[in-house]
Design a protein around this motif. Structure first.
Motif, PDB file in Angstrom:
ATOM      1  N   UNK A 171      -5.678 -56.270  12.936  1.00  0.00           N
ATOM      2  CA  UNK A 171      -5.409 -54.841  13.137  1.00  0.00           C
ATOM      3  C   UNK A 171      -4.480 -54.377  12.018  1.00  0.00           C
ATOM      4  N   UNK A 172      -4.876 -53.311  11.321  1.00  0.00           N
ATOM      5  CA  UNK A 172      -4.067 -52.793  10.216  1.00  0.00           C
ATOM      6  C   UNK A 172      -3.752 -51.322  10.457  1.00  0.00           C
ATOM      7  N   UNK A 173      -2.687 -50.857   9.835  1.00  0.00           N
ATOM      8  CA  UNK A 173      -2.271 -49.468   9.954  1.00  0.00           C
ATOM      9  C   UNK A 173      -3.153 -48.600   9.075  1.00  0.00           C
ATOM     10  N   UNK A 181     -13.098 -51.505   3.415  1.00  0.00           N
ATOM     11  CA  UNK A 181     -13.577 -52.501   4.378  1.00  0.00           C
ATOM     12  C   UNK A 181     -14.750 -53.294   3.813  1.00  0.00           C
ATOM     13  N   UNK A 182     -15.475 -52.714   2.861  1.00  0.00           N
ATOM     14  CA  UNK A 182     -16.580 -53.416   2.224  1.00  0.00           C
ATOM     15  C   UNK A 182     -16.143 -54.611   1.395  1.00  0.00           C
ATOM     16  N   UNK A 183     -14.861 -54.671   1.070  1.00  0.00           N
ATOM     17  CA  UNK A 183     -14.316 -55.794   0.308  1.00  0.00           C
ATOM     18  C   UNK A 183     -14.347 -57.077   1.149  1.00  0.00           C
ATOM     19  N   UNK A 242     -17.508 -60.425   5.507  1.00  0.00           N
ATOM     20  CA  UNK A 242     -17.653 -61.242   6.718  1.00  0.00           C
ATOM     21  C   UNK A 242     -16.982 -60.605   7.934  1.00  0.00           C
ATOM     22  N   UNK A 243     -16.328 -59.444   7.732  1.00  0.00           N
ATOM     23  CA  UNK A 243     -15.628 -58.780   8.825  1.00  0.00           C
ATOM     24  C   UNK A 243     -16.244 -57.419   9.121  1.00  0.00           C
ATOM     25  N   UNK A 244     -16.249 -57.052  10.379  1.00  0.00           N
ATOM     26  CA  UNK A 244     -16.708 -55.737  10.827  1.00  0.00           C
ATOM     27  C   UNK A 244     -15.485 -54.855  11.012  1.00  0.00           C
ATOM     28  N   UNK A 290      -9.501 -51.866  12.908  1.00  0.00           N
ATOM     29  CA  UNK A 290      -9.574 -53.228  13.428  1.00  0.00           C
ATOM     30  C   UNK A 290     -10.691 -53.949  12.697  1.00  0.00           C
ATOM     31  N   UNK A 291     -10.329 -54.984  11.960  1.00  0.00           N
ATOM     32  CA  UNK A 291     -11.298 -55.841  11.277  1.00  0.00           C
ATOM     33  C   UNK A 291     -11.501 -57.062  12.154  1.00  0.00           C
TER      34      UNK A 291
END
Length: 68
Positions: A7-9, A17-19, A22-24, A33-34
């Motif tokens: 979870x990030x601010x 997020x495309x970086x 492997x995470x949504x 939330x990744x």
């Protein structure tokens, strides 16, 4: 592999997020939330270091136990 929730601010853009392929990314008010499978602790450290390098504040990191 382990499933992690990070979870990030802030509301991260699709470019950011495309970086992390492997995470949504799920956007919530004032947070992103990744979550997803990461190979090992080294992969987790890489994601966290990259977020830090980008100046993104990490709010929480949780390893989700495997479902039985």
């Amino acid at each position: 592999m382990a499933h992690y929730v990070i979870r990030v601010k802030g509301d991260l853009s699709p470019e950011l997020t495309g970086v992390f392929p492997s995470l949504t990314a799920d956007r919530e008010p004032a947070q992103t939330v990744l979550h997803g499978e990461l190979e090992d602790q080294s992969a987790l450290a890489g994601v966290l270091n990259h977020l830090d390098t980008l100046g993104i504040t990490i709010v929480e990191v949780v390893q989700v136990p495997p479902s039985s």
